[in-house]
Design a protein around this motif. Sequence first.
Motif, PDB file in Angstrom:
ATOM      1  N   UNK A 101      62.332  80.144  68.489  1.00  0.00           N
ATOM      2  CA  UNK A 101      63.315  81.233  68.429  1.00  0.00           C
ATOM      3  C   UNK A 101      63.939  81.351  67.033  1.00  0.00           C
ATOM      4  N   UNK A 102      63.086  81.241  66.028  1.00  0.00           N
ATOM      5  CA  UNK A 102      63.503  81.488  64.644  1.00  0.00           C
ATOM      6  C   UNK A 102      63.288  82.975  64.382  1.00  0.00           C
ATOM      7  N   UNK A 103      64.334  83.725  64.047  1.00  0.00           N
ATOM      8  CA  UNK A 103      64.240  85.192  64.039  1.00  0.00           C
ATOM      9  C   UNK A 103      63.186  85.768  63.107  1.00  0.00           C
ATOM     10  N   UNK A 104      62.949  85.133  61.963  1.00  0.00           N
ATOM     11  CA  UNK A 104      62.025  85.706  60.989  1.00  0.00           C
ATOM     12  C   UNK A 104      60.888  84.744  60.711  1.00  0.00           C
ATOM     13  N   UNK A 105      59.661  85.258  60.765  1.00  0.00           N
ATOM     14  CA  UNK A 105      58.490  84.441  60.448  1.00  0.00           C
ATOM     15  C   UNK A 105      58.235  84.488  58.946  1.00  0.00           C
ATOM     16  N   UNK A 106      58.197  83.334  58.275  1.00  0.00           N
ATOM     17  CA  UNK A 106      57.944  83.339  56.831  1.00  0.00           C
ATOM     18  C   UNK A 106      56.540  83.834  56.507  1.00  0.00           C
ATOM     19  N   UNK A 107      56.371  84.320  55.291  1.00  0.00           N
ATOM     20  CA  UNK A 107      55.035  84.667  54.819  1.00  0.00           C
ATOM     21  C   UNK A 107      54.188  83.404  54.737  1.00  0.00           C
ATOM     22  N   UNK A 108      52.877  83.574  54.958  1.00  0.00           N
ATOM     23  CA  UNK A 108      51.944  82.448  54.949  1.00  0.00           C
ATOM     24  C   UNK A 108      50.886  82.677  53.883  1.00  0.00           C
ATOM     25  N   UNK A 109      50.623  81.663  53.076  1.00  0.00           N
ATOM     26  CA  UNK A 109      49.636  81.738  52.004  1.00  0.00           C
ATOM     27  C   UNK A 109      48.664  80.571  52.135  1.00  0.00           C
ATOM     28  N   UNK A 110      47.441  80.796  51.685  1.00  0.00           N
ATOM     29  CA  UNK A 110      46.435  79.735  51.640  1.00  0.00           C
ATOM     30  C   UNK A 110      45.898  79.649  50.216  1.00  0.00           C
ATOM     31  N   UNK A 111      45.720  78.407  49.747  1.00  0.00           N
ATOM     32  CA  UNK A 111      45.205  78.178  48.398  1.00  0.00           C
ATOM     33  C   UNK A 111      44.128  77.109  48.451  1.00  0.00           C
ATOM     34  N   UNK A 112      43.146  77.236  47.576  1.00  0.00           N
ATOM     35  CA  UNK A 112      42.074  76.252  47.508  1.00  0.00           C
ATOM     36  C   UNK A 112      42.621  74.938  46.983  1.00  0.00           C
ATOM     37  N   UNK A 113      42.323  73.862  47.710  1.00  0.00           N
ATOM     38  CA  UNK A 113      42.746  72.537  47.273  1.00  0.00           C
ATOM     39  C   UNK A 113      41.914  71.505  48.016  1.00  0.00           C
ATOM     40  N   UNK A 114      41.429  70.478  47.331  1.00  0.00           N
ATOM     41  CA  UNK A 114      40.562  69.492  47.993  1.00  0.00           C
ATOM     42  C   UNK A 114      41.312  68.530  48.908  1.00  0.00           C
ATOM     43  N   UNK A 115      42.641  68.446  48.776  1.00  0.00           N
ATOM     44  CA  UNK A 115      43.440  67.544  49.602  1.00  0.00           C
ATOM     45  C   UNK A 115      44.218  68.365  50.614  1.00  0.00           C
ATOM     46  N   UNK A 116      44.122  67.998  51.889  1.00  0.00           N
ATOM     47  CA  UNK A 116      44.795  68.751  52.935  1.00  0.00           C
ATOM     48  C   UNK A 116      46.300  68.544  52.916  1.00  0.00           C
ATOM     49  N   UNK A 117      47.046  69.633  52.798  1.00  0.00           N
ATOM     50  CA  UNK A 117      48.504  69.533  52.812  1.00  0.00           C
ATOM     51  C   UNK A 117      49.066  70.922  53.098  1.00  0.00           C
ATOM     52  N   UNK A 118      50.340  70.971  53.422  1.00  0.00           N
ATOM     53  CA  UNK A 118      51.056  72.236  53.595  1.00  0.00           C
ATOM     54  C   UNK A 118      52.487  72.007  53.144  1.00  0.00           C
TER      55      UNK A 118
END
Length: 337
Positions: free
Chosen positions: A85-102
Motif C-alpha cells: 500500500x505504497x501510493x506511488x510506484x517508483x520508476x524501474x531501470x535495468x543496466x548491464x552488470x556482471x554482478x547481480x544487485x539492485x
Amino acid sequence: MSDDLPVLGHRLRDMDDRVLRHPADRAASAALRSVPGLMAVARKLIELGYERALRQNLLASSVRLSAQQLPDVFDLHRSAYTILEIPRTPELYVAEHPVGNALTIGSQDPLVLVHSRLLDQLDADQLRVVFAHEAGHVLADHVLYGTVLEILMEMGGGALSRTLPTALPLMAVRNALLEWKRAAELTCDRIAALVVRDPILVCRTLMSVTAGTAGRKLDLGAFLAQADDYGQQSRGLTGRWRRLTLELNATHPLSVHRAHELMAWVRSGDYERIRDGDYPRRSEAEDPDVKAEAKAAADYYRERFEGAVRDVAGQAESATKNVADWLQKTLGGDGPR
C-alpha cells in the motif's frame, strides 16, 4: 495507482513498518540520528546537486522499464508496492552488470535500478523477492540515508569523485552509513518474506545470488544448514568481531548471515503473526520513544561490537562538522556541474 495493477491476493493493510524493523536496523538508525550534523550534511549534499548527478549517471547508462518495456518484469516490481500500500510506484531501470544487485535511491522521488545479471539468473518468483526487498527500503524510509551513502561511494571512486578533492573528510560518515545499510538490509528481508508470503523463497533467492547460478541447481537445505553453522560460529565477542571485519566496507551483510537472521525471526513466530494480520496499524501508531531507541542502540552496539561502532559514530560526529564547513566554503551554493 490504476485498478488493473497485478496483485498476489493479499495486502499488508495500514501496517506500521516499525514492527518489521530488525533490532540492528533500529539501533543503527537511532545511532545515526544521534550524530550531530549528519542530517545537515545529507541535506547539503542533496541540495548541492550530488543526488541529481548520481541519478543522471544511472539514467544515462540504463533502460527504463514500463508496461511497454519488459512488461512482465515491470509488473513484478509494481505488485510489491500494491501489496505494501505504497501510493506511488517508483520508476524501474535495468543496466548491464556482471554482478547481480539492485538498489533504490532518491530522497524525494525514489527509483529502483536492477542489474541485468539478476534478470538472467533468477526466475519470476525470485525476482518478486528482489523487488519486494527494494520496496521495503521505500516503506521503511531508508532512501534518504541510502542515497547519501551511494553519493559517498561514488565520491570514493566513481564519476563524482572527479568533481571533488580526494582529501574530503567523509570516510567516517561513509563507514557509519555502511554499518546502518547492512542493518537496514535485514529489515527488508523480513518485508520481502511478507510480500511474497514465503521466507524460504527469500532464502532460496539469497542462495542463488550468492552462488551466481540458478537455484534449481543448488540444495536449499544444505544452504540453510550452512547458515545455522555460521550463526553458531558468529556467537561471542570473537565471532561478532570476525563478522564485522568480513563485512567491513560492504553494503550488504553476508548472505548466510541474512538467511540465518531471517529464519530466526520466522522461528520466533513473528512472521506468521504479522502475515495473518496481527500487527500495529499506522493509523494507530504513536510517536517513537526517542530515548528508548537511543538506549536500544547503545545496548545493541555495546553487546555486538564492544565499542567498535561507537568509535565510528564518534568519528562521524567530528567529521560531519568538517564536511559541512567544507561544503559551505568550497562549493557554496553552486554544487556540481
